[in-house]
Design a protein around this motif. Structure first.
Motif, PDB file in Angstrom:
ATOM      1  N   THR A   1     -13.275 102.702  43.023  1.00 21.05           N
ATOM      2  CA  THR A   1     -13.601 101.394  42.448  1.00 21.05           C
ATOM      3  C   THR A   1     -12.457 100.792  41.648  1.00 21.05           C
ATOM      4  N   HIS A   2     -11.366 101.546  41.441  1.00 21.76           N
ATOM      5  CA  HIS A   2     -10.289 101.057  40.590  1.00 21.76           C
ATOM      6  C   HIS A   2      -8.931 101.397  41.201  1.00 21.76           C
ATOM      7  N   CYS A   3      -7.908 100.687  40.729  1.00 18.10           N
ATOM      8  CA  CYS A   3      -6.529 100.932  41.165  1.00 18.10           C
ATOM      9  C   CYS A   3      -5.756 101.629  40.048  1.00 18.10           C
ATOM     10  N   TYR A   4      -4.958 102.588  40.437  1.00 21.07           N
ATOM     11  CA  TYR A   4      -4.085 103.290  39.476  1.00 21.07           C
ATOM     12  C   TYR A   4      -2.646 102.816  39.693  1.00 21.07           C
ATOM     13  N   ASP A   5      -1.930 102.577  38.597  1.00 28.46           N
ATOM     14  CA  ASP A   5      -0.520 102.193  38.664  1.00 28.46           C
ATOM     15  C   ASP A   5       0.184 102.850  37.478  1.00 28.46           C
ATOM     16  N   GLY A   6       0.922 103.909  37.743  1.00 34.16           N
ATOM     17  CA  GLY A   6       1.576 104.641  36.655  1.00 34.16           C
ATOM     18  C   GLY A   6       2.616 105.600  37.174  1.00 34.16           C
ATOM     19  N   TYR A   7       2.890 106.626  36.380  1.00 31.90           N
ATOM     20  CA  TYR A   7       3.873 107.629  36.788  1.00 31.90           C
ATOM     21  C   TYR A   7       3.582 108.933  36.067  1.00 31.90           C
ATOM     22  N   ILE A   8       4.105 110.002  36.622  1.00 33.78           N
ATOM     23  CA  ILE A   8       4.067 111.322  35.994  1.00 33.78           C
ATOM     24  C   ILE A   8       5.508 111.796  35.848  1.00 33.78           C
ATOM     25  N   SER A   9       5.911 112.111  34.625  1.00 30.74           N
ATOM     26  CA  SER A   9       7.242 112.663  34.365  1.00 30.74           C
ATOM     27  C   SER A   9       7.114 114.170  34.216  1.00 30.74           C
ATOM     28  N   LEU A  10       8.016 114.913  34.838  1.00 29.10           N
ATOM     29  CA  LEU A  10       7.972 116.359  34.709  1.00 29.10           C
ATOM     30  C   LEU A  10       9.376 116.920  34.547  1.00 29.10           C
ATOM     31  N   SER A  11       9.447 118.046  33.852  1.00 29.61           N
ATOM     32  CA  SER A  11      10.714 118.743  33.667  1.00 29.61           C
ATOM     33  C   SER A  11      10.424 120.227  33.545  1.00 29.61           C
TER      34      SER A  11
ATOM     35  N   PRO B   1       9.026 109.575  44.527  1.00 28.64           N
ATOM     36  CA  PRO B   1       9.430 110.800  43.823  1.00 28.64           C
ATOM     37  C   PRO B   1      10.604 110.629  42.866  1.00 28.64           C
ATOM     38  N   LEU B   2      11.321 109.511  42.937  1.00 27.73           N
ATOM     39  CA  LEU B   2      12.525 109.372  42.123  1.00 27.73           C
ATOM     40  C   LEU B   2      12.508 108.098  41.290  1.00 27.73           C
ATOM     41  N   GLY B   3      11.363 107.732  40.777  1.00 28.34           N
ATOM     42  CA  GLY B   3      11.296 106.535  39.957  1.00 28.34           C
ATOM     43  C   GLY B   3       9.907 105.937  39.982  1.00 28.34           C
ATOM     44  N   THR B   4       9.785 104.723  39.495  1.00 27.75           N
ATOM     45  CA  THR B   4       8.497 104.064  39.423  1.00 27.75           C
ATOM     46  C   THR B   4       8.285 103.173  40.637  1.00 27.75           C
ATOM     47  N   CYS B   5       7.008 102.878  40.931  1.00 26.90           N
ATOM     48  CA  CYS B   5       6.663 102.003  42.045  1.00 26.90           C
ATOM     49  C   CYS B   5       6.838 100.547  41.620  1.00 26.90           C
ATOM     50  N   SER B   6       6.846  99.664  42.607  1.00 23.52           N
ATOM     51  CA  SER B   6       7.062  98.248  42.339  1.00 23.52           C
ATOM     52  C   SER B   6       5.844  97.438  42.751  1.00 23.52           C
ATOM     53  N   SER B   7       5.892  96.151  42.459  1.00 22.93           N
ATOM     54  CA  SER B   7       4.800  95.251  42.846  1.00 22.93           C
ATOM     55  C   SER B   7       4.857  94.893  44.326  1.00 22.93           C
ATOM     56  N   ASP B   8       5.888  95.366  45.024  1.00 24.66           N
ATOM     57  CA  ASP B   8       6.023  95.077  46.452  1.00 24.66           C
ATOM     58  C   ASP B   8       5.465  96.187  47.335  1.00 24.66           C
ATOM     59  N   SER B   9       4.783  97.165  46.744  1.00 23.76           N
ATOM     60  CA  SER B   9       4.225  98.268  47.535  1.00 23.76           C
ATOM     61  C   SER B   9       3.171  97.746  48.507  1.00 23.76           C
ATOM     62  N   PRO B  10       2.980  98.446  49.632  1.00 19.96           N
ATOM     63  CA  PRO B  10       1.969  97.999  50.599  1.00 19.96           C
ATOM     64  C   PRO B  10       0.555  98.089  50.023  1.00 19.96           C
ATOM     65  N   VAL B  11      -0.295  97.168  50.454  1.00 25.08           N
ATOM     66  CA  VAL B  11      -1.697  97.132  50.025  1.00 25.08           C
ATOM     67  C   VAL B  11      -2.535  97.910  51.028  1.00 25.08           C
ATOM     68  N   LYS B  12      -3.444  98.737  50.517  1.00 20.73           N
ATOM     69  CA  LYS B  12      -4.276  99.581  51.380  1.00 20.73           C
ATOM     70  C   LYS B  12      -5.743  99.379  51.020  1.00 20.73           C
TER      71      LYS B  12
END
Length: 643
Positions: free
Chosen positions: A555-565, A537-548
């Protein structure tokens, strides 16, 4: 001092249809901090600007040794739009001056700077030189015998000056002592204005002849039993020729009294102490005190309501009237009329308790006072008893000292709404409702409605929920909408937005208003795909996140962010998880969710700020601006009552 320029903090352009008056973040702050206390954070208030005005952010940081002077102004402006700009007015060795300015009109709350973090990193240690100078930053003055410190290599002269800051809600002086690489009185390198703040410099500090005045504002509602009130003002050095002023307004309705106080410098002519009874009952009472003086420093020395107020005599007692400049109060027998009685800066709720009115009153009053000027920017809702009908509580008064006062009795134009926001991270928030209690309310500007917006992001057990309640110029008609932006299997993004036009109608107390509209979700069967899983909730994810292991159907992986104000929230939420489609958009290019303006990674990036000197770097993460340590001292700074 090296500015790091925050790219994502500054938003993107997407106009909101039908909005006539821009909503802006609003407030001021000025103080001296230790460098070790940076970065600073703040929670601004909100303001509805006049039509055509834009939003502005102005921040100035002045560093001398271990201290930094901080000046912040946020609010409405007539200035033309200006891209985010960081300017290094002076960058050492020794004293440093950095500013940030921005003017925008492309969306509500676009002036969303809430931290010094993107503009400041600690300066690397400098090699010491041989010069020693007094080093001081102070709003109150540097005492004789200020400790001398060893200056950095490259400095050759000691600086001793006074910066006068005026405009944009700032009215303050900053005494500066430190080390410079050249002689002279030119700390700002010729700069005279930074945003709306005018800055003048004087190095003849012993020859400054300006008047010193008591200074500050106070606006609050109290119980009559708490009077007399006392306060401790600050001090300020006024421009040459200006006088000191005291303005106090007391409005009484039943057991409550509203106090409005403004102290500071003024261009007005000298005026003897004056007590004015704008209305003295029976029922509602309005009393004011005004004074303008120039005969000595701190002549505006009113520090208590005691000389102006005495308790009301018991019903039936003889009137007690103070002498010139003294307290004025009257009593009255009870009558037969009953009226709602309320004084509030947040709004009087429906069903306000009715009280017995005094004899001689014949009508119930219900109005809104708008107070502007002299450091005061406030609305006061008033209900009580009056001896005649009409909307004339002030008996025609439009100005009291520097404070302009306007009255509106069509109170249906001014809604009272629940106010608050929160960001919560947990497990299974998409299945189990969570509740909250919102005790704060807010009185909206004319034409605004109440809103409540919830946004849920779930990546499989791990979830983030963001909600906001308050006023809005968005959604002028009553509406309630639940949307599923990204549906299972895989990442779930869903929202609930409610706009309504009655007092306290945004009263949802749990996330069930959203969850009840979502389709039931059973335990998914595992598939063959594996993805990193994260909701941050307070920044971007890293490459060290757990694999699930992903559910069947993805069929695909998402890696991104949503900015809101919007709605008091400014943040970026990092997301990693499983999706059924290769599309890079979880929001399907949605740009507005209730009160929230949203942007997803890969969509239009905002322009980077311009730096007049020095380089620029980018940061992707935004800062959550709720409940942080630095409170904004609004428009002239608040006084601390010690009653």
């Amino acid at each position: 001092m090296s500015p790091l320029l925050l790219l994502a903090l500054l938003g993107v352009t997407f106009p909101l249809p039908g909005v006539q008056a821009l909503l802006c973040q609003f407030g001021t702050s000025y103080d001296v901090w230790n460098v070790s206390q940076l970065p600073l954070h703040w929670t601004p208030k909100e303001i509805s600007c006049d039509s055509g005005l834009g939003c502005q952010d102005t921040m100035v940081l002045i560093e001398s040794g271990p201290q930094v002077g901080f000046v912040l102004s946020k609010g409405c402006t007539e200035a033309k739009d200006q891209e985010p700009r960081v300017t290094e007015h002076r960058m050492g060795p020794g004293l440093s001056v950095l500013s940030y300015t921005y003017v925008c009109r492309h969306k509500d709350f676009c002036n969303n700077l809430v931290t010094t973090a993107p503009l400041w990193t600690p300066q690397p240690p400098a090699d010491p030189g041989s010069l020693r100078c007094p080093v001081c930053l102070s709003m109150e003055g540097c005492p004789e015998g200020t400790t001398e410190e060893i200056c950095p290599k490259g400095t050759t002269h000691c600086y001793n000056g006074l910066l006068r800051l005026r405009g944009g809600g700032i009215f303050s002086n900053l005494r500066v002592q430190g080390c410079l690489p050249q002689p002279g009185c030119n700390l700002l390198n010729g700069t005279q204005e930074i945003g709306p703040v005018r800055m003048t410099e004087n190095c003849n500090t012993k020859g400054v002849q300006e008047l010193l005045c008591q200074f500050g504002t106070l606006k609050e509602v109290w119980n009559v039993s708490q009077l007399p009130l006392h306060w401790t003002p600050k001090e300020i050095s006024c421009d040459s020729g200006l006088g000191c002023q005291d303005t106090l307004v007391l409005i009484e309705s039943g057991p409550q009294v509203s106090l409005v106080l403004s102290k500071g410098c003024t261009e007005a002519k000298d005026q003897e102490p004056r007590v004015t009874e704008h209305r003295m009952g029976p029922g509602l009472s309005v009393l004011s005190y005004t004074y303008v003086c120039r005969h000595k420093d701190f002549c505006n020395n009113l520090v208590t309501t005691a000389p102006l107020w005495t308790p009301q005599p018991p019903a039936g007692a003889c009137p007690r009237v103070g002498g010139e400049g003294g307290a004025v109060r009257r009593g009255s027998d009870p009558g037969s009329l009953r009226c709602p009685v309320c004084l509030s800066t947040e709004g009087c709720p429906e069903g306000t308790t009715e009280e017995m009115c005094p004899k001689g009153t014949t009508h119930c009053y219900n109005g809104l006072l708008r107070l502007r000027g002299g450091g005061i920017f406030s609305n006061l809702r008033v209900q009580g008893c009056m001896p005649q009908p009409g909307c004339n509580l002030l008996n025609g008064t439009q100005e009291i000292g520097p404070v302009r006062m306007t009255e509106n009795c069509n109170t249906k134009d001014f809604l009272t709404c629940h106010r608050g926001n929160s960001l919560q991270k947990g497990d299974n928030l998409a299945q189990v409702p969570i509740g909250w209690t919102v005790s704060n309310t807010v009185m909206c500007e004319a034409g605004q409605v109440c809103q409540e917006t919830l946004l849920l992001i779930d990546v499989g057990r791990k979830s983030t929920l963001v909600w906001s309640k308050g006023c809005s110029a968005v959604g002028a008609q009553n509406s309630q909408k639940t949307s599923i932006h990204s549906a299972p299997p895989g990442v779930l993004v869903a929202s609930y937005a409610h706009f309504c036009s009655s007092d306290l109608c945004n009263g949802a107390s749990s996330s069930s208003v959203l969850l009840n509209s979502l389709p039931p979700q059973g335990a998914p069967e595992p598939g063959d795909q594996q993805c990193l899983t994260c909701v941050q909730p307070l920044g971007t994810c890293s490459s060290d996140s757990p694999v699930k292991t992903c559910p069947r159907g993805t069929t695909h992986c998402y890696d991104g962010y949503i900015s809101l104000s919007g709605g008091g929230v400014t943040t970026t939420m990092g997301i990693q998880g499983c999706v059924a489609q290769p599309s890079s958009s979880l929001l399907n290019h949605t740009r507005q969710i209730g009160i929230f303006s949203v942007r997803e990674k890969g969509e239009e990036e905002p322009p980077a700020p311009h730096s007049e000197r020095g380089g620029a770097g980018g940061l992707e993460s935004l800062t959550w601006g709720v409940g942080l340590a630095l409170a904004l001292a609004l428009w002239w700074g608040a006084l601390c009552p010690s009653c």
